[in-house]
Enzyme design. Structure first.
Site, PDB file in Angstrom:
ATOM      1  N   ASP A  46       0.859  -1.177   0.000  1.00 55.80           N
ATOM      2  CA  ASP A  46       0.000   0.000   0.000  1.00 55.80           C
ATOM      3  C   ASP A  46       0.910   1.247   0.000  1.00 55.80           C
ATOM      4  OD1 ASP A  46      -1.685   2.083   0.578  1.00 55.80           O
ATOM      5  OD2 ASP A  46      -2.590   1.159   2.350  1.00 55.80           O
TER       6      ASP A  46
ATOM      7  N   GLU B 152      29.625   6.658   6.217  1.00 55.99           N
ATOM      8  CA  GLU B 152      29.650   5.210   6.448  1.00 55.99           C
ATOM      9  C   GLU B 152      29.568   4.487   5.107  1.00 55.99           C
ATOM     10  OE1 GLU B 152      26.137   3.739   8.671  1.00 55.99           O
ATOM     11  OE2 GLU B 152      25.577   5.842   8.854  1.00 55.99           O
TER      12      GLU B 152
ATOM     13  N   CYS C 145      25.786   6.910  11.627  1.00 56.69           N
ATOM     14  CA  CYS C 145      25.212   8.222  11.278  1.00 56.69           C
ATOM     15  C   CYS C 145      25.621   9.331  12.244  1.00 56.69           C
ATOM     16  CB  CYS C 145      23.688   8.139  11.243  1.00 56.69           C
ATOM     17  SG  CYS C 145      23.092   6.790  10.240  1.00 56.69           S
TER      18      CYS C 145
ATOM     19  N   THR D  45      13.987   3.038   2.704  1.00 54.70           N
ATOM     20  CA  THR D  45      14.485   4.241   3.391  1.00 54.70           C
ATOM     21  C   THR D  45      15.799   4.740   2.794  1.00 54.70           C
ATOM     22  OG1 THR D  45      15.785   3.003   5.027  1.00 54.70           O
ATOM     23  CG2 THR D  45      13.475   3.381   5.558  1.00 54.70           C
TER      24      THR D  45
ATOM     25  N   SER E  71      16.715  -2.156  15.562  1.00 56.85           N
ATOM     26  CA  SER E  71      17.422  -0.876  15.417  1.00 56.85           C
ATOM     27  C   SER E  71      16.550   0.286  15.899  1.00 56.85           C
ATOM     28  CB  SER E  71      17.875  -0.664  13.970  1.00 56.85           C
ATOM     29  OG  SER E  71      16.791  -0.352  13.127  1.00 56.85           O
TER      30      SER E  71
ATOM     31  N   HIS F  31      18.179  12.792  14.378  1.00 55.74           N
ATOM     32  CA  HIS F  31      18.624  11.951  13.268  1.00 55.74           C
ATOM     33  C   HIS F  31      17.370  11.326  12.650  1.00 55.74           C
ATOM     34  CE1 HIS F  31      20.374   8.978  10.766  1.00 55.74           C
ATOM     35  NE2 HIS F  31      19.935   7.970  11.500  1.00 55.74           N
TER      36      HIS F  31
ATOM     37  N   LYS G 184       8.388   8.495  16.678  1.00 54.58           N
ATOM     38  CA  LYS G 184       8.538   7.704  17.907  1.00 54.58           C
ATOM     39  C   LYS G 184       9.469   8.420  18.900  1.00 54.58           C
ATOM     40  CE  LYS G 184       8.423   3.395  15.225  1.00 54.58           C
ATOM     41  NZ  LYS G 184       7.091   2.861  15.305  1.00 54.58           N
TER      42      LYS G 184
ATOM     43  N   ASN H 141      17.112   8.614   3.670  1.00 55.48           N
ATOM     44  CA  ASN H 141      18.169   8.643   4.684  1.00 55.48           C
ATOM     45  C   ASN H 141      19.495   9.099   4.067  1.00 55.48           C
ATOM     46  OD1 ASN H 141      19.657   8.258   6.978  1.00 55.48           O
ATOM     47  ND2 ASN H 141      19.156   6.085   7.234  1.00 55.48           N
TER      48      ASN H 141
ATOM     49  N   SER I 139      24.128   3.932  14.645  1.00 56.66           N
ATOM     50  CA  SER I 139      23.948   2.531  15.009  1.00 56.66           C
ATOM     51  C   SER I 139      25.248   1.986  15.574  1.00 56.66           C
ATOM     52  CB  SER I 139      23.558   1.715  13.781  1.00 56.66           C
ATOM     53  OG  SER I 139      22.326   2.163  13.303  1.00 56.66           O
TER      54      SER I 139
END
Ligand code: CAA
Length: 445
Positions: free
Chosen positions: A31, A83, A120, A163, A211, A244, A253, A328, A364
């Site tokens: 979707d 990275e 990051c 992403t 993650s 970030h 979140k 990202n 990370s």
């Protein structure tokens, strides 16, 4: 003490874009709203055939130097955060300096160059290094160039594929800066984690769901550590909170968690009591699990309140606008979140000088860092001069078949010959490999 901070910013997006709702979703049988609403992305940026982390970084740096009238002698330090490096020995900053030396009189032979790695987070750490270098009085009046540049590509079929992104942010760190002054108060949340890593491989091994949890746990630790030096935080203390942004859904979140933490024991918690009750306190529960369940329920209710929506709309929503159009950028992501907020404020005619932002970076592996910044008088002219919209609007919109080709072109294990989709125009381009397998670059007028 003279202020030290970010004096100028430029970005360079990859020149291709993938439309997630209309091109990617149908091929994945998903979707479209999973991407636009759930993950929160409209487009991802991709590098054209002749672009990579060096060209994007060098092009952003050249734009910055040209616009601010800098010459190589003004720069005492070039740090690249990435990275996506292709060399375990020679730093990307040497390639970028080599590019810039093709077009400027003078050179960077007396500039200290390096490459920073902590996923990051490394862009923020490079800014710290530059800050410390200036504060230590070792800069001889010169500024530092910090370049965060990445091609954030995932294995095809990995959930992270939605992403992806590619772009660079160049930032000038100077005394008496135009954009923001950095403060010395910082908080860290750091632990040995196996959530996202690239053990000698181009595409990451990712435990996506974990993650997300690790990001939140480290960010919370960093906020507590920040408060231990700067005192308790309150949402009213900060105009914007750039996080970030691996994808905007992640920021939703983090923002909710941060708001709950910051409002605990404050007038905001009191005002919300009749609507959603008070925040759960650990002492009132028999087990940690029961306490966590209660916190989750409280946050579900908190998210629906007018107070939260209003704060989110003002302090967070403006930070994710650029990210939602590019995906990202790993090391650059938190820096485009800051830029996004400042550009939104400039468009709305806000008066920001002297006001503060709380910046939440994350890498990370894993480490979060939180610090405050104070907006400087020159911020509006500086951020308004950056051609963000022009760059985003002029990207070539790739079809799914073209996306597959582009992904293969940038896959280090594949050799494919693909025509470029756009024409280089006044920029550095990748031209092929040299005799020692080094990458080679040229400036195209
Ligand atoms: N309409 C609206 N929303 C929808 C939807 C629809 N039709 N379908 C799904 N959604 C929502 C889901 O409910 C979910 O939202 P919540 O998390 O709020 O519940 C969201 O869309 C994503 O859906 P899924 O969780 O099902 O998506 P997924 O499992 O396919 O992928 C991911 C999500 C695991 C994060 C994946 O994108 C990933 O692995 N990304 C790479 C790792 C990453 O970015 N991690 C972030 C923290 S680590 C970090 O920050 C470092 C870094 O830069 C990589």
């Amino acid at each position: 003490m003279t202020a030290v901070g970010i004096d100028a910013i430029e970005i360079r997006t990859g020149k291709l874009k993938l439309d997630l709702a209309n091109t990617f979703a149908p091929k994945k049988g998903e979707d479209p709203e999973k991407y636009t609403k759930g993950i929160g992305l409209k487009h991802s940026s991709f590098p054209d055939v002749y672009e990579d982390i060096v060209t994007m970084g060098a092009n952003a740096a050249k734009d910055l130097m040209d616009r601010t009238g800098l010459v190589p002698d003004d720069i005492g330090r070039i740090d690249v955060a990435t990275e996506s490096a292709f060399d375990n020995s020679k730093p990307v900053s040497t390639y970028i300096a080599g590019c810039l030396e093709q077009v400027y009189d003078g050179d960077f032979h007396h500039a200290n160059k390096g490459e920073r790695k902590f996923a990051c987070l490394a862009g923020t750490q490079s800014i710290d290094d530059a800050y410390n270098w200036i504060r230590a009085g070792r800069n001889r009046g010169r500024s530092a160039l910090v370049i965060a540049t990445d091609t954030a590509l995932y294995e095809r079929g990995d959930p992270g594929e939605a992403t992806q992104g590619a772009g660079a942010v160049a930032m000038l760190i100077s005394e008496d800066p135009n954009v923001v002054e950095l403060s010395t108060d910082q908080g860290y949340g750091s632990a040995d984690e196996t959530d996202f890593l690239k053990p000698n491989q181009q595409f990451p091994s990712v435990d996506g769901k974990r993650s997300v949890q690790v990001y939140l746990a480290r960010m919370r630790e960093a906020l507590e550590d920040y408060e231990s030096v700067a005192g308790d935080t309150h949402p009213d203390d900060f105009e914007y909170i750039p996080f970030h942004t691996p994808f905007p859904g992640m920021v939703r979140k983090a923002a909710l968690l941060g708001y709950r933490h910051m409002t605990r024991g404050t007038d905001v918690e009191d005002a919300l009591e009749s609507e959603i009750g008070r925040q759960p306190r650990e002492a009132d529960f028999d087990s940690w699990d029961a306490y966590e369940d209660a916190i989750r329920d409280y946050m579900d209710d908190l998210k629906e309140t007018d107070q939260y929506s209003e704060w989110y709309g003002h302090a967070i929503e403006p930070t994710i606008d650029i990210s939602s159009q590019v995906g990202n950028w790993y090391t650059g992501s938190v820096h485009i979140a800051r830029l996004s907020a400042l550009r939104s404020a400039a468009r709305k005619g806000e008066s920001l000088a002297g006001k503060r932002m709380l910046v939440g970076s994350y890498g990370s592996g894993a480490q979060a860092e939180i610090h405050a910044e104070t907006v400087r008088e020159g911020w509006k002219d500086e951020v308004s001069a950056i051609d963000v919209e022009d760059q985003l609007d002029s990207r070539y919109d790739i079809s799914y078949d073209e996306y597959e080709l582009v992904h293969d072109v940038h896959n280090h294990d594949k050799e494919v010959d693909v025509e470029e989709f756009t024409q280089p125009d006044g920029e550095f381009v990748f031209t092929g490999w040299g005799r020692m397998n080094e990458r080679r670059y040229e400036y195209i007028e």
